[in-house]
Scaffold this motif. Structure first.
Motif, PDB file in Angstrom:
ATOM      1  N   SER A 133       0.614  -1.026  -0.250  1.00  0.00           N
ATOM      2  CA  SER A 133       0.230  -0.515   0.024  1.00  0.00           C
ATOM      3  C   SER A 133       0.881   1.503   0.108  1.00  0.00           C
ATOM      4  O   SER A 133       0.300   2.395  -0.219  1.00  0.00           O
ATOM      5  CB  SER A 133      -0.869   0.492   1.289  1.00  0.00           C
ATOM      6  OG  SER A 133       0.312  -0.070   2.532  1.00  0.00           O
ATOM      7  N   ASN A 134       1.972   0.921   0.676  1.00  0.00           N
ATOM      8  CA  ASN A 134       3.245   2.229   0.476  1.00  0.00           C
ATOM      9  C   ASN A 134       2.756   2.649  -1.554  1.00  0.00           C
ATOM     10  O   ASN A 134       3.915   1.863  -1.929  1.00  0.00           O
ATOM     11  CB  ASN A 134       4.004   1.750   1.017  1.00  0.00           C
ATOM     12  CG  ASN A 134       5.169   3.064   1.640  1.00  0.00           C
ATOM     13  OD1 ASN A 134       5.740   3.452   0.189  1.00  0.00           O
ATOM     14  ND2 ASN A 134       5.695   3.284   1.871  1.00  0.00           N
ATOM     15  N   TRP A 135       2.540   3.677  -1.702  1.00  0.00           N
ATOM     16  CA  TRP A 135       3.174   3.602  -2.844  1.00  0.00           C
ATOM     17  C   TRP A 135       4.077   4.087  -3.520  1.00  0.00           C
ATOM     18  O   TRP A 135       5.181   3.574  -4.753  1.00  0.00           O
ATOM     19  CB  TRP A 135       2.217   5.516  -3.078  1.00  0.00           C
ATOM     20  CG  TRP A 135       2.472   6.253  -4.770  1.00  0.00           C
ATOM     21  CD1 TRP A 135       1.477   6.160  -5.096  1.00  0.00           C
ATOM     22  CD2 TRP A 135       3.433   6.677  -5.564  1.00  0.00           C
ATOM     23  NE1 TRP A 135       1.374   6.656  -6.837  1.00  0.00           N
ATOM     24  CE2 TRP A 135       3.147   7.016  -6.313  1.00  0.00           C
ATOM     25  CE3 TRP A 135       4.927   7.974  -4.495  1.00  0.00           C
ATOM     26  CZ2 TRP A 135       3.691   8.194  -7.640  1.00  0.00           C
ATOM     27  CZ3 TRP A 135       5.408   8.109  -5.209  1.00  0.00           C
ATOM     28  CH2 TRP A 135       4.979   8.473  -7.057  1.00  0.00           C
ATOM     29  N   LEU A 136       5.067   4.328  -2.826  1.00  0.00           N
ATOM     30  CA  LEU A 136       6.680   4.783  -2.542  1.00  0.00           C
ATOM     31  C   LEU A 136       7.612   3.567  -3.154  1.00  0.00           C
ATOM     32  O   LEU A 136       7.924   3.170  -4.065  1.00  0.00           O
ATOM     33  CB  LEU A 136       7.807   5.358  -2.188  1.00  0.00           C
ATOM     34  CG  LEU A 136       9.107   6.299  -2.351  1.00  0.00           C
ATOM     35  CD1 LEU A 136       8.634   7.000  -3.804  1.00  0.00           C
ATOM     36  CD2 LEU A 136       9.524   6.530  -1.111  1.00  0.00           C
ATOM     37  N   VAL A 137       7.691   2.765  -2.152  1.00  0.00           N
ATOM     38  CA  VAL A 137       7.557   1.172  -2.644  1.00  0.00           C
ATOM     39  C   VAL A 137       7.402   0.446  -3.528  1.00  0.00           C
ATOM     40  O   VAL A 137       8.370   0.192  -4.597  1.00  0.00           O
ATOM     41  CB  VAL A 137       7.807   0.392  -1.476  1.00  0.00           C
ATOM     42  CG1 VAL A 137       7.840  -0.817  -1.736  1.00  0.00           C
ATOM     43  CG2 VAL A 137       8.178   0.996  -0.067  1.00  0.00           C
ATOM     44  N   ILE A 155       8.911   1.615  -7.098  1.00  0.00           N
ATOM     45  CA  ILE A 155      10.387   1.351  -7.428  1.00  0.00           C
ATOM     46  C   ILE A 155      10.465   0.223  -7.328  1.00  0.00           C
ATOM     47  O   ILE A 155      11.159  -0.359  -8.689  1.00  0.00           O
ATOM     48  CB  ILE A 155      11.560   1.664  -5.734  1.00  0.00           C
ATOM     49  CG1 ILE A 155      11.100   2.901  -5.159  1.00  0.00           C
ATOM     50  CG2 ILE A 155      12.490   0.764  -5.855  1.00  0.00           C
ATOM     51  CD1 ILE A 155      11.780   3.680  -3.834  1.00  0.00           C
ATOM     52  N   GLU A 187      10.593  -3.659 -14.703  1.00  0.00           N
ATOM     53  CA  GLU A 187      10.807  -3.149 -15.875  1.00  0.00           C
ATOM     54  C   GLU A 187      11.779  -2.985 -16.678  1.00  0.00           C
ATOM     55  O   GLU A 187      12.180  -3.250 -17.535  1.00  0.00           O
ATOM     56  CB  GLU A 187       9.444  -1.829 -16.349  1.00  0.00           C
ATOM     57  CG  GLU A 187       8.128  -1.995 -15.629  1.00  0.00           C
ATOM     58  CD  GLU A 187       7.206  -3.014 -16.946  1.00  0.00           C
ATOM     59  OE1 GLU A 187       8.493  -3.077 -18.067  1.00  0.00           O
ATOM     60  OE2 GLU A 187       6.137  -3.309 -16.258  1.00  0.00           O
ATOM     61  N   PHE A 222      14.803  -4.456 -15.254  1.00  0.00           N
ATOM     62  CA  PHE A 222      15.437  -5.689 -15.689  1.00  0.00           C
ATOM     63  C   PHE A 222      14.680  -7.223 -16.871  1.00  0.00           C
ATOM     64  O   PHE A 222      15.086  -7.937 -17.624  1.00  0.00           O
ATOM     65  CB  PHE A 222      15.852  -6.773 -14.696  1.00  0.00           C
ATOM     66  CG  PHE A 222      16.778  -6.721 -13.725  1.00  0.00           C
ATOM     67  CD1 PHE A 222      17.407  -6.712 -13.501  1.00  0.00           C
ATOM     68  CD2 PHE A 222      16.693  -5.244 -12.820  1.00  0.00           C
ATOM     69  CE1 PHE A 222      18.895  -6.361 -13.249  1.00  0.00           C
ATOM     70  CE2 PHE A 222      17.581  -4.959 -12.003  1.00  0.00           C
ATOM     71  CZ  PHE A 222      19.004  -5.664 -12.089  1.00  0.00           C
ATOM     72  N   ARG A 223      13.231  -6.473 -17.012  1.00  0.00           N
ATOM     73  CA  ARG A 223      12.774  -7.376 -18.021  1.00  0.00           C
ATOM     74  C   ARG A 223      12.765  -7.110 -19.534  1.00  0.00           C
ATOM     75  O   ARG A 223      13.144  -7.828 -19.972  1.00  0.00           O
ATOM     76  CB  ARG A 223      10.903  -7.811 -17.592  1.00  0.00           C
ATOM     77  CG  ARG A 223      10.338  -8.141 -16.971  1.00  0.00           C
ATOM     78  CD  ARG A 223       9.017  -8.851 -16.954  1.00  0.00           C
ATOM     79  NE  ARG A 223       8.582  -7.211 -16.988  1.00  0.00           N
ATOM     80  CZ  ARG A 223       6.981  -7.691 -17.368  1.00  0.00           C
ATOM     81  NH1 ARG A 223       6.578  -8.474 -17.825  1.00  0.00           N
ATOM     82  NH2 ARG A 223       6.479  -5.877 -17.689  1.00  0.00           N
ATOM     83  N   PHE A 261      11.406 -11.680 -13.308  1.00  0.00           N
ATOM     84  CA  PHE A 261      10.107 -12.237 -13.836  1.00  0.00           C
ATOM     85  C   PHE A 261       9.088 -13.039 -12.976  1.00  0.00           C
ATOM     86  O   PHE A 261       7.769 -12.733 -12.892  1.00  0.00           O
ATOM     87  CB  PHE A 261      10.007 -13.294 -14.418  1.00  0.00           C
ATOM     88  CG  PHE A 261      10.734 -13.123 -16.259  1.00  0.00           C
ATOM     89  CD1 PHE A 261      10.310 -12.511 -16.694  1.00  0.00           C
ATOM     90  CD2 PHE A 261      12.064 -12.332 -15.811  1.00  0.00           C
ATOM     91  CE1 PHE A 261      10.629 -12.775 -18.470  1.00  0.00           C
ATOM     92  CE2 PHE A 261      12.285 -11.796 -17.658  1.00  0.00           C
ATOM     93  CZ  PHE A 261      11.900 -12.121 -18.599  1.00  0.00           C
TER      94      PHE A 261
END
Lengths: 422, 433
Positions: free
Chosen positions: A120-124, A127, A133, A135-136, A304
Motif C-alpha cells: 500500500s506504500n506508494w513509493l515502495v 520502486i 521493468e 530488468f525485464r 519475472f
C-alpha cells in the motif's frame, strides 16, 4: 419391380483414401511420416557424406583424450592432464551450481519484490515496478556482461590490500576479501576429518564424497526427524488435554546439540583467506565470472518471478482476504494461511518454466569466461578437438535431460499442491 | 405557544474534513506513512532514491560529449570537475552511435535500412492499429517480405520479384483448378506448381529479365550487417515467421492424429529443452554438415532459421495454452454448425484462442527480440559484439558503462513499447462485460 435386399456392397476405391474421413486421417499420417523420414534420411545422408569428405566420421573417442586446458572454478579435483569427459563433468557441475544458487536467490528476491509491488506504500510499489521493468526489458546477456564489468572494474585491486598503507581491507572480521579478481570467503575445514569415499576409481568420472559431509547430513536428518516426533507428541497432548506443552527449547536442543557435538568431534574450523605474496591463499575463491553470472541471472529471473507472484496473489479473489479479516486474522496471518497457499497453485507452473529458463540462460556463462558445460564441452573442447557434431549433440542431450528432470520434479510437486477437485 | 423543542431544525453545513485527511498531507498519510512499518519503508526508499540519484545525476549530466578518445575525455573531466570518476563520457556514443546502430553497413547506403524500417512501420500499422489505419496499407504488408531483403542485401530486383511470382502462380492454379478438380487436388497442384516455378523457372526468369532490364541495388555482404539493425532484422523475421509456424505446431500438438501429434510434441519439447546458444552453435557450425555437399549459405540466414525455429516452439506452447483455455462448448458449437476442421479453426477457435494468448505471445516476442543479442557469442557483430570491437580500438580502450547504458536504453524502448502495445490490444479486443 425389384426389392433391394442387401445394402450396396462397398468396394474400396482409391479416392476413399482422400475423401472418406475414415481413411483420411490414416492417409495424412502416413504421408506425414513418409515426409518426415525422407527429410531425416536426406539430412543424415548429407551429414555422412560431408563428414566422410572432411575425414572425421562420428566418434566419441575424443572424450577420453587429455583435455589440455585448465578450469579455474571447480568443485572436483581436475588438472589439464585429465580427459575431456572429466572437463565436461566439471562443467556440468558448474552449470548445476550456478543454476541452483540462481534459482534460490531469484525466488527469494522475486517473492519479496512481488509482494512489495502490491504494497500500500506508494513509493515502495513504484520502486519495485521500476526494478521489474528495468530488468525485464533489457537482454540478460547485457546484464551478465555489465555485472562482470562492475565486479572487475570497480572493486579494489589485490595490490591495494598489500603493504604498510593499504587502501583496502578485508571485511567481516578479516574473513572475507572482496577484490576485483573475485571474492575470497572462509572455507570449512575439519582437523579430525573422516576422509573421503572414492567412487568410480581412477576413471574420468571419479567422484570423491567427504564422509564428514555425509555425517553432517545424517545428523541433521535425524535431528529433524526427532523434532517432528516432538511436535507430533505435543499435538497429541494438546488433542487429549487441551494444553500444549512448551517444546521450543527441546526442539532447539535437538537441532543444535548433536550438530555441535559432531562438529567439535570432527574438529571443525574455518580456513580464512590470507594475503600471501601477490594473492590471497586459503579460503574459497569465488571468481568474478561465477558471481557475475549468479547475480545477473538471479536479478533478471527475479523480475519475472516477481510478476508471477504478483499475478498469483491478485488472482485470489478479494472475498478470501475479506473472509479472513472477518475471522479476525491479522494481515500477515491472512497472507500466510489464506492467500499464499491458494496463490501457490497459480504461481508454481510458470515458476517452473522460469527455473528452466534460468538453467538454460546459465549457458551464457561463455560470455564472461565461466567454465560451465557450454564453456568446456561446447567451448574449449569443441575448438581443440574440432568435433563439432559430437560436442553439440552431447551438449544438447545433457541440457535436454536437465530440463526434463527439472520439469518432472516440479510437476510432481505441482501435483501435490494442486487443488483436489471432486 | 412557543416552540420548546431542543432539536435543531435546520441542517448544519458540512464541515471540512480534517486537514490531515485531505490534500497533500492526507495523501502522504495514506500512501506513505500509514503505519510505522510503512514509514520505515518510505524513509529507506527515499534514502535509496537519494543514493542512486546523487550518483546518477552528475554522471549523466556533468558529462563530456565531445572528445576523440577516453584519455581526452578524462582530461576534460579532470579540468572541469577535478575527478575522472562519476562522470560519463558520452563522446563515445556521439562518435560511434551510427556504428552501434548499423554495424559495418556502408555509410552511403544507410538510407536502405532506414527505408526498410519506415516501410516496416507502414506494413505493421494496418495490422497493429486495425481500427485507425486504412486497410489499403495491407498491400505494403503483402509486398514487404519481398522488398525488405532486397533493400537490405541489395542485388537485382528480379530475384525477389520472381520469388513473389511463385506465390502468384500458386494462387492462380488454386483459383482455376478448384472448379475443375476439387479443393484438395487443387491445393496440392498449387503447391507443386509453385515449387516447380521456384526450383526450375524462377532463376531462369530472373536471369532473363536481368539481362533485358538490369535494375539492381549495390549488394551488401552479410558480414557487414550488425548493430541494433541486426537485432531488429533477426527479431522481425523470427517474430513474423514464428507466429504462423507456432499456430501450426500448436494445432498439431492438439491433433487427434497420433503420428502428427507425436512429431509436434518431440519438436517442441526438444527446442524448448535446449538453450538458444546451442541452436546458434548448430547454425554456425553444424548446419552446413546437414546440407548437400558444397552448399554454403549465408550465416545470417542460418541464424534466422534457428531463431525462428526456437521462437516457433515457444509460440506453439503459448497458443496451446490459449486453445486449452477455450471452453469445450466453442468446439462443439463449431461442429454443430457443420463447419469442417479448418473452417471452425479459422472462424471460431483461432480468433478467440489468439485473443486469450496475446500477453503470452507478446512476451515471447519480447524474449526473442532480447535473445537476438546471443548472436554476439557466435561472432556476429550485433550491438553487444560491437562494444568489444569499440573497446579494441586504442582510443576507447576501457570504456564500459556508457556503451552498456546506450544499449540498455535501445532495448528498453523497444521492449517496453511492445509490452504497452499488448496492454492496449487487450483493452481493444476485450468483449466481456
Amino acid at each position: 419391380m425389384t426389392t433391394l435386399t442387401d445394402p450396396p456392397k462397398e468396394s474400396f476405391r482409391l479416392s476413399m483414401l482422400i475423401y472418406d474421413s475414415r481413411y483420411r486421417s490414416m492417409t495424412i499420417q502416413v504421408v506425414a511420416m513418409i515426409f518426415f523420414m525422407l527429410v531425416a534420411a536426406w539430412l543424415l545422408n548429407n551429414a555422412i557424406i560431408n563428414l566422410n569428405t572432411l575425414g572425421k566420421p562420428i566418434s566419441f573417442k575424443f572424450l577420453s583424450n587429455p583435455a589440455g586446458y585448465d578450469i579455474n572454478q571447480r568443485l572436483l579435483d581436475y588438472s589439464s592432464r585429465d580427459i575431456n569427459l572429466r572437463a565436461a563433468l566439471i562443467g556440468l557441475l558448474n552449470t548445476l551450481v550456478v543454476a541452483v544458487l540462481g534459482c534460490i536467490t531469484a525466488t527469494i528476491i522475486g517473492v519479496i519484490v512481488g509482494v512489495l509491488r502490491l504494497s500500500s506504500n506508494w513509493l515502495v510499489a513504484r520502486i519495485m515496478t521500476v526494478y521489474v521493468e528495468m530488468f525485464r526489458n533489457v537482454p540478460v546477456l547485457l546484464w551478465i556482461i555489465l555485472a562482470w564489468a562492475i565486479l572487475s572494474e570497480s572493486l579494489p585491486k589485490i595490490k591495494s590490500f598489500r603493504g604498510e598503507n593499504a587502501t583496502s581491507s578485508m571485511s567481516l572480521f578479516d574473513s572475507v576479501a572482496i577484490t576485483n579478481r573475485g571474492i575470497y570467503i572462509p572455507e570449512p575445514l575439519f582437523s579430525r576429518s573422516l576422509g573421503n569415499i572414492h567412487l568410480l576409481g581412477d576413471s574420468g568420472l571419479r567422484f570423491d564424497i567427504s564422509i564428514d559431509l555425509i555425517a553432517i547430513v545424517v545428523v541433521l536428518a535425524l535431528s529433524i526427524f526427532g523434532m517432528r516426533k516432538v511436535t507430533a507428541r505435543a499435538n497429541a497432548v494438546q488433542e487429549a488435554t487441551g494444553d500444549r506443552p512448551t517444546t521450543w527449547y527441546i526442539q532447539l536442543g535437538i537441532l543444535f546439540v548433536p550438530m555441535i557435538a559432531l562438529l567439535v568431534a570432527l574438529g571443525f574450523h574455518l580456513g580464512l583467506p590470507e594475503l600471501k605474496g601477490f594473492n590471497f591463499k586459503g579460503g574459497t575463491h569465488l571468481r568474478n565470472s561465477l558471481i557475475a553470472l549468479w547475480l545477473a541471472l538471479s536479478l533478471y529471473t527475479a523480475a519475472f518471478i516477481a510478476e508471477i507472484v504478483r499475478g498469483g496473489i491478485m488472482a485470489i479473489s478479494k472475498g478470501q482476504s475479506e473472509a479472513a479479516a472477518a475471522l479476525g486474522l491479522r494481515p500477515n496471518r491472512t497472507m500466510s494461511l489464506v492467500i499464499l497457499p491458494q496463490a501457490l497453485r497459480v504461481i508454481i507452473p510458470p515458476m517452473i518454466s522460469n527455473y528452466l529458463n534460468l538453467t538454460k540462460n546459465s549457458s551464457l556463462a561463455i560470455a564472461v569466461g565461466y567454465f560451465d558445460l557450454t564453456g568446456t564441452l561446447g567451448g574449449v573442447t569443441l575448438n581443440q578437438t574440432g568435433r563439432e557434431l559430437e560436442c553439440v549433440l552431447l551438449l544438447m542431450l545433457v541440457y535436454l535431460v536437465i530440463s526434463l528432470l527439472i520439469s518432472a520434479v516440479m510437476n510432481w510437486y505441482n501435483k501435490r499442491v494442486e487443488l483436489v477437485e471432486r | 405557544m412557543s416552540d420548546l423543542s431542543f432539536v435543531r431544525t435546520e441542517m448544519l453545513p458540512e464541515q471540512a474534513p480534517p486537514a490531515s485527511e485531505i490534500g497533500v498531507v492526507g495523501w502522504l498519510r495514506h500512501n506513505l506513512f500509514s503505519g510505522w512499518i510503512n514509514s520505515i519503508l518510505t524513509v529507506i526508499s527515499l534514502l535509496a532514491i537519494y543514493g542512486v540519484l546523487s550518483v546518477l545525476i552528475p554522471y549523466v549530466f556533468q558529462s563530456v560529449w565531445n572528445a576523440e578518445s577516453l584519455n581526452e575525455c578524462r582530461e576534460i573531466m579532470l579540468a572541469n570537475w577535478g575527478s575522472t570518476h562519476g562522470h560519463a563520457c558520452w563522446a563515445v556514443i556521439n562518435e560511434r552511435w551510427l556504428q552501434l546502430l548499423f554495424g559495418f553497413y556502408p555509410p552511403e547506403l544507410y538510407w536502405r535500412p532506414i527505408l526498410a524500417l519506415v516501410l516496416l512501420v507502414a506494413a505493421l500499422a494496418p495490422i497493429l492499429f486495425a481500427d485507425r489505419v486504412s486497410s489499403k496499407l495491407l498491400i505494403v504488408t503483402a509486398i514487404y517480405p519481398f522488398i525488405m531483403p532486397w533493400l537490405m542485401w541489395g542485388g537485382s530486383v528480379w530475384g525477389p520479384v520472381s520469388i513473389a511470382l511463385g506465390f502468384v502462380v500458386g494462387f492462380m492454379v488454386l483459383k482455376y483448378a478448384t472448379n475443375a478438380m476439387g479443393e484438395l487436388i487443387a491445393l496440392i497442384a498449387a503447391v507443386v506448381s509453385a515449387l516447380i516455378w521456384w526450383v526450375l523457372l524462377a532463376g531462369v526468369f530472373a536471369g532473363a529479365l536481368d539481362a533485358i532490364l538490369p535494375f539492381a541495388l549495390e549488394s551488401v555482404q552479410s558480414r557487414q550487417f550488425g548493430g541494433f539493425m541486426l537485432a531488429i532484422l533477426l527479431g522481425v523475421v523470427a517474430i513474423g515467421c514464428s507466429l504462423p509456424i507456432g499456430i501450426v505446431l500448436a494445432l498439431g500438438r492438439q491433433s487427434h492424429l497420433p503420428i502428427v501429434k507425436w512429431l509436434c510434441v518431440c519438436f517442441i519439447e526438444f527446442i524448448r529443452g535446449v538453450p538458444l546458444i546451442t541452436l546458434l552453435f548448430v547454425a554456425s557450425l553444424l548446419l552446413n554438415i546437414f546440407l548437400p555437399p558444397g552448399s554454403n549459405f549465408d550465416i545470417i540466414l542460418r541464424v534466422m532459421i534457428m531463431v525462428t525455429l526456437f521462437a516457433s516452439a515457444y509460440m506453439a506452447e503459448v497458443i496451446r495454452g490459449g486453445l486449452a483455455a477455450l471452453p469445450r462448448g466453442q468446439y462443439e458449437g463449431a461442429d454443430s454448425l457443420g463447419l469442417d476442421y479448418w473452417q471452425s479453426q479459422r472462424l471460431i477457435i483461432m480468433p478467440q484462442a489468439l485473443k486469450i494468448s496475446i500477453p503470452g505471445i507478446v512476451s515471447t516476442f519480447i524474449g526473442v527480440f532480447k535473445d537476438t543479442t546471443l548472436v554476439s557469442i557466435i561472432g556476429l557483430f550485433d550491438v553487444i559484439g560491437l562494444t568489444h570491437a569499440i573497446r579494441a580500438d586504442t582510443a576507447w580502450n576501457g570504456i564500459y558503462w556508457e556503451l552498456f547504458a546506450f544499449i540498455a536504453l535501445l532495448f528498453f524502448v523497444v521492449c517496453f513499447s511492445m509490452s504497452r502495445y499488448s496492454m492496449y490490444l487487450e483493452r481493444r479486443l476485450k468483449t466481456g462485460h
